[in-house]
Design a protein around this motif. Structure first.
Motif, PDB file in Angstrom:
ATOM      1  N   GLY A  27      60.603 -15.337  24.418  1.00  0.00           N
ATOM      2  CA  GLY A  27      61.626 -14.703  23.588  1.00  0.00           C
ATOM      3  C   GLY A  27      63.046 -14.904  24.064  1.00  0.00           C
ATOM      4  N   SER A  28      63.243 -15.810  24.996  1.00  0.00           N
ATOM      5  CA  SER A  28      64.570 -16.006  25.582  1.00  0.00           C
ATOM      6  C   SER A  28      65.586 -16.539  24.586  1.00  0.00           C
ATOM      7  CB  SER A  28      64.487 -16.976  26.761  1.00  0.00           C
ATOM      8  OG  SER A  28      63.584 -16.502  27.712  1.00  0.00           O
ATOM      9  N   ASP A  29      65.128 -17.237  23.564  1.00  0.00           N
ATOM     10  CA  ASP A  29      66.055 -17.856  22.617  1.00  0.00           C
ATOM     11  C   ASP A  29      66.255 -17.031  21.348  1.00  0.00           C
ATOM     12  OD1 ASP A  29      63.491 -18.259  21.729  1.00  0.00           O
ATOM     13  OD2 ASP A  29      63.760 -20.354  21.200  1.00  0.00           O
ATOM     14  N   ILE A  30      65.787 -15.794  21.341  1.00  0.00           N
ATOM     15  CA  ILE A  30      65.989 -14.932  20.178  1.00  0.00           C
ATOM     16  C   ILE A  30      67.403 -14.361  20.255  1.00  0.00           C
ATOM     17  CG2 ILE A  30      65.244 -12.843  18.973  1.00  0.00           C
ATOM     18  CD1 ILE A  30      62.423 -13.390  20.141  1.00  0.00           C
ATOM     19  N   ASP A  31      68.200 -14.690  19.249  1.00  0.00           N
ATOM     20  CA  ASP A  31      69.601 -14.274  19.238  1.00  0.00           C
ATOM     21  C   ASP A  31      69.751 -13.046  18.351  1.00  0.00           C
ATOM     22  OD1 ASP A  31      72.281 -14.365  19.853  1.00  0.00           O
ATOM     23  OD2 ASP A  31      72.754 -15.680  18.151  1.00  0.00           O
ATOM     24  N   THR A  32      70.143 -11.967  18.978  1.00  0.00           N
ATOM     25  CA  THR A  32      70.340 -10.717  18.255  1.00  0.00           C
ATOM     26  C   THR A  32      71.346  -9.878  19.029  1.00  0.00           C
ATOM     27  OG1 THR A  32      69.153  -8.870  17.209  1.00  0.00           O
ATOM     28  CG2 THR A  32      68.343  -9.603  19.368  1.00  0.00           C
ATOM     29  N   LYS A  48      55.747 -15.455  19.118  1.00  0.00           N
ATOM     30  CA  LYS A  48      55.325 -16.019  20.402  1.00  0.00           C
ATOM     31  C   LYS A  48      55.499 -14.991  21.513  1.00  0.00           C
ATOM     32  CE  LYS A  48      55.914 -20.918  19.520  1.00  0.00           C
ATOM     33  NZ  LYS A  48      56.544 -22.163  19.976  1.00  0.00           N
ATOM     34  N   LEU A  49      56.589 -14.235  21.464  1.00  0.00           N
ATOM     35  CA  LEU A  49      56.785 -13.186  22.461  1.00  0.00           C
ATOM     36  C   LEU A  49      55.699 -12.122  22.327  1.00  0.00           C
ATOM     37  CD1 LEU A  49      58.352 -11.842  24.747  1.00  0.00           C
ATOM     38  CD2 LEU A  49      59.854 -10.826  23.002  1.00  0.00           C
ATOM     39  N   ARG A  50      55.354 -11.742  21.105  1.00  0.00           N
ATOM     40  CA  ARG A  50      54.252 -10.781  20.909  1.00  0.00           C
ATOM     41  C   ARG A  50      52.956 -11.325  21.520  1.00  0.00           C
ATOM     42  NH1 ARG A  50      56.635 -10.172  15.625  1.00  0.00           N
ATOM     43  NH2 ARG A  50      57.561  -8.109  15.497  1.00  0.00           N
ATOM     44  N   ALA A  51      52.715 -12.610  21.322  1.00  0.00           N
ATOM     45  CA  ALA A  51      51.507 -13.231  21.883  1.00  0.00           C
ATOM     46  C   ALA A  51      51.546 -13.168  23.410  1.00  0.00           C
ATOM     47  CB  ALA A  51      51.397 -14.687  21.412  1.00  0.00           C
ATOM     48  N   TYR A  52      52.698 -13.455  23.997  1.00  0.00           N
ATOM     49  CA  TYR A  52      52.826 -13.405  25.452  1.00  0.00           C
ATOM     50  C   TYR A  52      52.590 -11.986  25.975  1.00  0.00           C
ATOM     51  CZ  TYR A  52      54.813 -13.300  30.094  1.00  0.00           C
ATOM     52  OH  TYR A  52      54.989 -13.094  31.441  1.00  0.00           O
ATOM     53  N   VAL A  53      53.200 -11.012  25.334  1.00  0.00           N
ATOM     54  CA  VAL A  53      53.032  -9.617  25.753  1.00  0.00           C
ATOM     55  C   VAL A  53      51.556  -9.226  25.669  1.00  0.00           C
ATOM     56  CG1 VAL A  53      53.530  -7.220  25.068  1.00  0.00           C
ATOM     57  CG2 VAL A  53      55.398  -8.891  25.250  1.00  0.00           C
ATOM     58  N   ASP A  54      50.918  -9.585  24.579  1.00  0.00           N
ATOM     59  CA  ASP A  54      49.495  -9.258  24.415  1.00  0.00           C
ATOM     60  C   ASP A  54      48.655  -9.942  25.497  1.00  0.00           C
ATOM     61  OD1 ASP A  54      47.322  -8.037  22.831  1.00  0.00           O
ATOM     62  OD2 ASP A  54      46.756 -10.130  22.505  1.00  0.00           O
ATOM     63  N   TYR A  55      48.908 -11.214  25.736  1.00  0.00           N
ATOM     64  CA  TYR A  55      48.158 -11.952  26.758  1.00  0.00           C
ATOM     65  C   TYR A  55      48.394 -11.363  28.142  1.00  0.00           C
ATOM     66  CZ  TYR A  55      46.627 -15.851  29.699  1.00  0.00           C
ATOM     67  OH  TYR A  55      46.009 -16.619  30.655  1.00  0.00           O
ATOM     68  N   ALA A  56      49.653 -11.091  28.470  1.00  0.00           N
ATOM     69  CA  ALA A  56      49.975 -10.584  29.804  1.00  0.00           C
ATOM     70  C   ALA A  56      49.351  -9.219  30.065  1.00  0.00           C
ATOM     71  CB  ALA A  56      51.494 -10.514  29.975  1.00  0.00           C
ATOM     72  N   ALA A 100      49.101 -17.086  18.726  1.00  0.00           N
ATOM     73  CA  ALA A 100      50.218 -17.531  17.887  1.00  0.00           C
ATOM     74  C   ALA A 100      50.236 -19.054  17.879  1.00  0.00           C
ATOM     75  CB  ALA A 100      51.546 -16.992  18.406  1.00  0.00           C
ATOM     76  N   SER A 101      50.562 -19.626  16.735  1.00  0.00           N
ATOM     77  CA  SER A 101      50.580 -21.087  16.628  1.00  0.00           C
ATOM     78  C   SER A 101      51.817 -21.669  17.305  1.00  0.00           C
ATOM     79  CB  SER A 101      50.552 -21.506  15.155  1.00  0.00           C
ATOM     80  OG  SER A 101      51.751 -21.108  14.522  1.00  0.00           O
ATOM     81  N   THR A 102      51.769 -22.957  17.535  1.00  0.00           N
ATOM     82  CA  THR A 102      52.892 -23.653  18.160  1.00  0.00           C
ATOM     83  C   THR A 102      54.166 -23.489  17.349  1.00  0.00           C
ATOM     84  OG1 THR A 102      51.356 -25.272  19.044  1.00  0.00           O
ATOM     85  CG2 THR A 102      53.673 -25.905  19.005  1.00  0.00           C
ATOM     86  N   ASP A 103      54.048 -23.484  16.029  1.00  0.00           N
ATOM     87  CA  ASP A 103      55.235 -23.382  15.179  1.00  0.00           C
ATOM     88  C   ASP A 103      55.541 -21.943  14.754  1.00  0.00           C
ATOM     89  OD1 ASP A 103      53.013 -23.176  13.547  1.00  0.00           O
ATOM     90  OD2 ASP A 103      53.796 -24.474  11.972  1.00  0.00           O
ATOM     91  N   ALA A 104      54.942 -20.968  15.427  1.00  0.00           N
ATOM     92  CA  ALA A 104      55.226 -19.563  15.123  1.00  0.00           C
ATOM     93  C   ALA A 104      56.677 -19.233  15.446  1.00  0.00           C
ATOM     94  CB  ALA A 104      54.292 -18.659  15.934  1.00  0.00           C
ATOM     95  N   GLU A 105      57.161 -18.190  14.836  1.00  0.00           N
ATOM     96  CA  GLU A 105      58.518 -17.714  15.117  1.00  0.00           C
ATOM     97  C   GLU A 105      58.591 -17.240  16.575  1.00  0.00           C
ATOM     98  OE1 GLU A 105      61.256 -17.744  13.106  1.00  0.00           O
ATOM     99  OE2 GLU A 105      59.976 -18.900  11.755  1.00  0.00           O
ATOM    100  N   PRO A 106      59.764 -17.369  17.201  1.00  0.00           N
ATOM    101  CA  PRO A 106      59.908 -16.928  18.592  1.00  0.00           C
ATOM    102  C   PRO A 106      59.461 -15.483  18.835  1.00  0.00           C
ATOM    103  CG  PRO A 106      61.803 -18.224  17.957  1.00  0.00           C
ATOM    104  CD  PRO A 106      60.985 -18.017  16.714  1.00  0.00           C
ATOM    105  N   ILE A 107      59.710 -14.604  17.886  1.00  0.00           N
ATOM    106  CA  ILE A 107      59.313 -13.199  18.054  1.00  0.00           C
ATOM    107  C   ILE A 107      57.787 -13.069  18.099  1.00  0.00           C
ATOM    108  CG2 ILE A 107      59.316 -12.547  15.607  1.00  0.00           C
ATOM    109  CD1 ILE A 107      60.860 -10.402  18.364  1.00  0.00           C
TER     110      ILE A 107
END
Length: 175
Positions: free
Chosen positions: A119-124, A76-84, A67-74
């Motif tokens: 994904g800590s800053d995703i407000d829902t 980035k979270l997908r990228a983290y989950v995939d990497y982890a 995911a790019s630096t300017d990707a949406e927070p969601i």
């Protein structure tokens, strides 16, 4: 004499072997004297912080392939989950725990640099946030156990586990 980056790579190798991170251990690994390491880092604290930054740099480089630096927070979270769930982790990835006296500082550094990916800053709504947290906690546990050498995921279930974690992210997606 090795460069600063080469010394950091030697320090990572010390951790990868499961040895304590000390100026002496890095000097031995690099084939230099302790003053050669002190020349670049000064103290064990400076070395340890530099090593944690080096590990985070590696993580961020891998995350940026997903995911790019300017990707949406969601995303980035997908990228983290995939990497982890798919990354190659070892005991060096636990560098933030290398020195109990620096734990608070190293944890703050880790959080500062990696929080944008978590994904800590995703407000829902609360249920969606809980799905996002569940995906993140699943991912955290996966990489942490791998780094500790604790087998938790069998090869034949890895892709299913990844799909479940990404389903949790999708369930929490505020769009």
């Amino acid at each position: 004499m090795p460069t600063k980056i080469e010394l950091l790579d030697h320090a990572v190798e010390v951790l990868r072997r499961g040895d304590a991170l000390t100026l002496d251990a890095v000097a031995r690994e690099a084939g230099v004297t302790k003053p050669g390491v002190v020349h670049h880092f000064g103290t064990k604290e400076v070395l340890t912080v530099a090593v944690v930054n080096r590990i985070i740099d590696r993580w961020e480089a891998d995350l940026h392939t997903r995911a790019s630096t300017d990707a949406e927070p969601i995303d980035k979270l997908r990228a983290y989950v995939d990497y982890a769930l798919n990354g190659d982790f070892d005991s060096s990835d636990l560098a933030l725990l290398a020195d109990v006296n620096l734990r608070e500082r190293l944890s703050a550094l880790w959080a500062e640099r990696l929080t944008p990916w978590l994904g800590s800053d995703i407000d829902t709504d609360p249920a969606s946030r809980a799905s996002l947290r569940a995906a993140r906690l699943l991912a955290d546990g996966a990489w942490f156990n791998t780094a500790l050498g604790i087998p938790t995921v069998r090869d034949d279930e890895r892709s299913v586990l990844r799909a479940i974690a990404l389903q949790l992210v999708n369930e929490g997606d505020p769009q």
